[in-house]
Design an enzyme around this catalytic site. Structure first.
Site, PDB file in Angstrom:
ATOM      1  N   ASP A 105      47.281  42.151  35.039  1.00  0.00           N
ATOM      2  CA  ASP A 105      46.128  41.260  35.129  1.00  0.00           C
ATOM      3  C   ASP A 105      46.691  39.917  35.591  1.00  0.00           C
ATOM      4  O   ASP A 105      47.455  39.278  34.867  1.00  0.00           O
ATOM      5  CB  ASP A 105      45.447  41.125  33.763  1.00  0.00           C
ATOM      6  CG  ASP A 105      44.169  40.279  33.830  1.00  0.00           C
ATOM      7  OD1 ASP A 105      43.446  40.234  32.824  1.00  0.00           O
ATOM      8  OD2 ASP A 105      43.901  39.662  34.887  1.00  0.00           O
ATOM      9  N   LYS A 134      40.399  30.469  38.388  1.00  0.00           N
ATOM     10  CA  LYS A 134      41.127  29.275  37.965  1.00  0.00           C
ATOM     11  C   LYS A 134      41.884  28.625  39.114  1.00  0.00           C
ATOM     12  O   LYS A 134      41.807  27.413  39.296  1.00  0.00           O
ATOM     13  CB  LYS A 134      42.132  29.623  36.861  1.00  0.00           C
ATOM     14  CG  LYS A 134      41.485  29.900  35.508  1.00  0.00           C
ATOM     15  CD  LYS A 134      40.919  31.285  35.416  1.00  0.00           C
ATOM     16  CE  LYS A 134      40.449  31.632  34.026  1.00  0.00           C
ATOM     17  NZ  LYS A 134      39.858  32.989  34.006  1.00  0.00           N
ATOM     18  N   TRP A 168      43.534  38.868  25.942  1.00  0.00           N
ATOM     19  CA  TRP A 168      42.224  38.290  26.225  1.00  0.00           C
ATOM     20  C   TRP A 168      41.150  39.146  25.541  1.00  0.00           C
ATOM     21  O   TRP A 168      41.166  40.370  25.655  1.00  0.00           O
ATOM     22  CB  TRP A 168      42.008  38.274  27.737  1.00  0.00           C
ATOM     23  CG  TRP A 168      40.693  37.739  28.209  1.00  0.00           C
ATOM     24  CD1 TRP A 168      40.078  36.585  27.815  1.00  0.00           C
ATOM     25  CD2 TRP A 168      39.843  38.326  29.199  1.00  0.00           C
ATOM     26  NE1 TRP A 168      38.898  36.417  28.494  1.00  0.00           N
ATOM     27  CE2 TRP A 168      38.732  37.465  29.373  1.00  0.00           C
ATOM     28  CE3 TRP A 168      39.891  39.486  29.974  1.00  0.00           C
ATOM     29  CZ2 TRP A 168      37.697  37.718  30.262  1.00  0.00           C
ATOM     30  CZ3 TRP A 168      38.861  39.742  30.878  1.00  0.00           C
ATOM     31  CH2 TRP A 168      37.778  38.861  31.014  1.00  0.00           C
TER      32      TRP A 168
END
Lengths: 410, 402
Positions: free
Chosen positions: A219, A255, A138
């Site tokens: 993560d 999300k 990311w």
């Protein structure tokens, strides 16, 4: 020399470059072409390409409104009910780590804020220690470590030849890192590639991390969102915890509960003793205080309400399965469209093997730019598309765009 | 297996938030919390403003939750700038203000400190003595060296104006100063309007940069325009200032973490550049700010009736505090205290710097279950008609031999 007040102190400041991810949506908004498609930022969309507020979230908010709760400061570490719920979701309520009180959990500003807190902890207590991040990862990971002044380097991850995992390279690079490095791992649904290690590969990764005395740093931004199952998506983290390892885990509810804008997540540190966990938690608080004093309450309450009510929790799991299911359907349709339209014999099956919101198409920068300039398909320049922004109706158009960019642009 | 975290010491308790933790743990029915600066009504209960409840009803359950832009809610920021710079400010019209939504006041100060470190790496920050304890943490973690300037004079429980001006004059030209726009925390001691004008003038002579922390606009006098006077003086004098604003107290949105950081620039182009850099700093800390509180603020300030209601409610809070100041002072004088307590009513805002020593504070806590920070700061918001007598009595008892 006296500086007059007519000249600003900040005269020489240059314009910052647009954020490579968030800047995509800005460019999309400015585009007037009716065929435009936003496959940039990873925010879930319905088949009608509308943002989606989960029904359980609306229910939770209405409950909260009825209750008329106050708006007092949370403690620095956040809402206790949220912290308990989030750690249990991650590890399982029966996990010995929970029973032994060996986990330090602090509510954070979604994934970014939790990663930043962890980075600040590393910088303060492991000066000079490096974080190893996957190549690619990311885009904001390295920015976070840079601003936190934590050195980082990359381990091989993505293999463009197979559009899959370079497992040997990954293991070799982790092995070669100085002992006691932090290894940043994506718990599930790797961003941006969508390529996850298999369970067997996770075991080997854990082996080499233990061998080299590294610290695993997960993560977890898509728990429940990847496979549709909260437990399945936490398998990697639980595997490491079951080995008795000490672990850092950043979580996000952006999300999986659609709470993007409320900035709700957590940083967890699994320690080998309850005493260490207490000390670590106190220092995480000390790092958070000069950043924002205490975290925002609204998102935390929503999560605690949803997870704490069996009916709402069940509804949430069902909605998550729907979201993950839509993404799987879209992957299938895109794959079918590509195989039907592309006569070159190229194997597009990596689209089906990848998991989660994103797919690494294998398109390079120039090809990705062609997607935008010619086809008005907005994506990041590393070839990442967000399937959450794709509808079944647009799969064929997208397939045309990908085929054109892949074969006709170099 | 031994732990990685052996070298991690337990952190000292936060001096302010730790007080509330201790208060909550105390089983005594007489306990009084005059520690943290969160407003309480006359029954000692937290308050959610009517205007806030109404705003929440309007926004509950039916809004998208997409990420805000990195700079936050544009609506909220615009309304917030009007409060600080003036409803018809030319700077707003000319788009000369770089502004981003921030994580309340703390977040605004931290963003500015990081920005200062990045773009003026040789600068330091001058911080008043005393100040809110977290100011030191913020600039320290941002790695900006700190200097101090005189502010509070214990002998008068008031402003040490002469020493303050000396420090302003003696600082190197072009230094950065942190100023409390109104209702100084923790002392409650503010410069007069005349004094502000002199400070502004001297800042011009020296080319200093003024960064205002305004956490109590409306809360100090009851009138937001009046509370912004110091800032307006500096703007009129042509300074390019920075401001941290918070809605924690004046809108009671403590836990929502909503505020704003603004930096006044020479022109629109510069403001765009500065804003882009502030956004980038925010991106690496939390990506984008939380939505809910911002929606509440913009709903209220964007609706004339709700805004009127808010102004009324802010005045009620400020008036109650002013009333409690009078009550506490009179209570102490009635008990025959020979010490001067006029500073209680001279000071303004949520806090009163009582002049109590740490030892006296400890006695108040241990013997009377009264909780406050050890610097003698009393949060007047925690004083009620129900406990003011008890509080006055306890203070009198621990100070009468002083």
């Amino acid at each position: 020399m006296t500086v007059g007040v007519n000249v600003s102190r900040f005269e020489g400041i240059a314009m910052a470059p647009p954020d490579p991810i968030l800047g995509v949506s800005e460019a999309f908004r400015a585009d007037t072409n009716e065929k435009k498609l936003n496959l940039g930022v990873g925010a879930y969309r319905t088949e009608e390409l509308q943002p989606y507020v989960l029904k359980v979230v609306k229910k939770a908010e209405n409950l909260m409104l009825e209750r008329g709760e106050n708006k007092e400061y949370l403690p620095i570490e956040g809402l206790a009910a949220f912290n308990k719920a989030t750690a249990e979701l991650l590890l399982g309520a029966d996990n010995p780590v929970m029973k032994e009180g060996r986990i330090a959990t602090v509510q954070g500003l979604s994934g970014t804020g939790s990663l930043r807190l962890a980075s600040a902890l590393i910088e303060r207590y492991f000066p000079g220690a490096k974080v190893l991040i996957s190549s690619p990862t990311w885009g904001n990971h390295k920015n976070i470590f840079n601003d936190a002044r934590v050195p980082w380097s990359e381990y091989r991850y993505y293999d463009p030849k197979t559009v899959g995992l370079d497992f040997e390279g990954m293991v070799a690079d982790i092995k070669a890192a100085p002992e006691g490095s932090f290894i940043l791992l994506h718990g599930c649904a790797h961003n941006p590639t969508g390529i996850d290690p298999t369970p067997e590969q996770w075991e080997k990764i854990a082996d080499v991390i233990q061998e080299k005395n590294h610290i695993p740093f997960f993560d977890v931004a898509y728990q429940g969102f990847a496979s549709g199952s909260l437990d399945q998506d936490a398998a990697s983290v639980r595997l490491f915890a079951a080995r008795g390892m000490e672990i850092l885990v950043a979580q996000s509810y952006s999300k999986n509960l659609g709470l993007y804008a409320e900035r709700i997540g957590a940083i967890n540190v699994v320690c080998s003793s309850a005493d260490a966990a207490a000390r670590v938690k106190s220092q995480l608080k000390r790092l958070a205080r000069p950043m924002y004093s205490n975290p925002p309450v609204h998102g935390a309450r929503i999560v605690a309400n949803v997870v704490g009510d069996p009916a709402l929790f069940g509804e949430w799991k069902a909605e998550m399965e729907l979201m993950a299911g839509r993404i799987k359907n879209v992957r299938q349709k895109l794959y079918d469209s590509l195989m039907a339209k592309d006569k070159s014999g190229k194997d597009w099956s990596f689209i089906l093997k990848q998991i989660g919101m994103f797919s690494f198409t294998g398109l390079n920068k120039a090809q990705s730019e062609n997607m935008t300039n010619k086809w008005h398909v907005y994506m990041t320049k590393d070839g990442r598309i967000s399937l959450a922004g794709l509808s079944l109706a647009k799969c064929e158009y997208l397939a045309d765009a990908i085929i054109d960019s892949y074969h006709n642009v170099s | 297996m031994s732990s990685w975290w052996r070298s991690v010491e337990p952190a000292p308790k936060d001096p302010i938030l730790g007080v509330t933790e201790a208060f909550l743990a105390d089983p005594s029915p007489d306990k009084v919390n005059v520690g943290v600066g969160a407003y309480r009504d006359d029954n000692g209960k937290p308050v959610v403003l009517e205007c806030v409840r109404e705003a929440e009803r309007r926004i509950a359950g039916n809004l998208k939750m997409e990420y805000l832009p990195m700079g936050g809610s544009v609506n909220m920021v615009q309304e917030t700038l009007k409060l600080a710079y003036g409803e018809n400010s030319e700077f707003i019209k000319d788009k000369r203000i770089a502004a981003v939504q921030s994580l309340s006041g703390t977040g605004a100060c931290r963003l500015f400190a990081d920005f200062q470190k990045r773009f003026r790496p040789d600068s330091q920050i001058y911080i008043p003595v005393p100040t809110w304890a977290n100011h030191h943490n913020i600039w320290r973690d941002a790695q900006v060296p700190q200097r101090s300037y005189h502010y509070y004079l214990p002998e008068t429980r008031g402003l040490d104006f002469a020493a303050l001006m000396d420090d302003v004059k003696n600082a190197p030209d072009g230094s950065f100063f942190l100023l409390h726009a109104c209702a100084h925390n923790p002392t409650g001691v503010d410069p007069t309007e005349v004094q502000w004008r002199e400070i502004s003038y001297q800042f011009k002579v020296k080319g200093h940069f003024a960064f205002f922390d305004m956490a109590y606009q409306g809360f100090a006098s009851g009138d937001p325009e009046r509370d912004a006077k110091s800032i307006r003086i500096f703007l009129n004098d042509g300074h390019f200032i920075g401001i941290s604003q918070s809605y924690a107290k004046n809108m009671g949105l403590y836990g929502q973490r909503v505020g704003c950081l603004s930096v006044l620039c020479e022109d629109e182009k510069q403001a765009v550049a500065v804003k882009s850099q502030l956004q980038q700093l925010a991106r690496r800390m939390y990506s984008n700010p939380p939505l809910h509180g911002a929606l509440i603020v913009s709903t209220i300030l964007g609706d004339p009736d709700l805004k009127k209601l808010w102004l009324k409610e802010v005045k009620v809070m400020a008036d109650r505090i002013i009333g409690m100041r009078t009550a506490l002072r009179e209570s102490l004088e009635k008990r025959g205290s020979t010490l001067s307590w006029r500073h209680i009513t001279d000071q303004i805002g949520m806090f009163c710097y009582s002049g109590l020593t740490p030892e006296q504070v400890d006695r108040l806590t241990n013997e009377y279950h009264i909780y406050m920070t050890r610097n003698g700061r009393i949060s007047m918001a925690g004083v009620t008609t129900g406990n003011v007598g008890y509080l006055a009595n306890a203070i009198h008892e621990v100070t009468k031999s002083a």
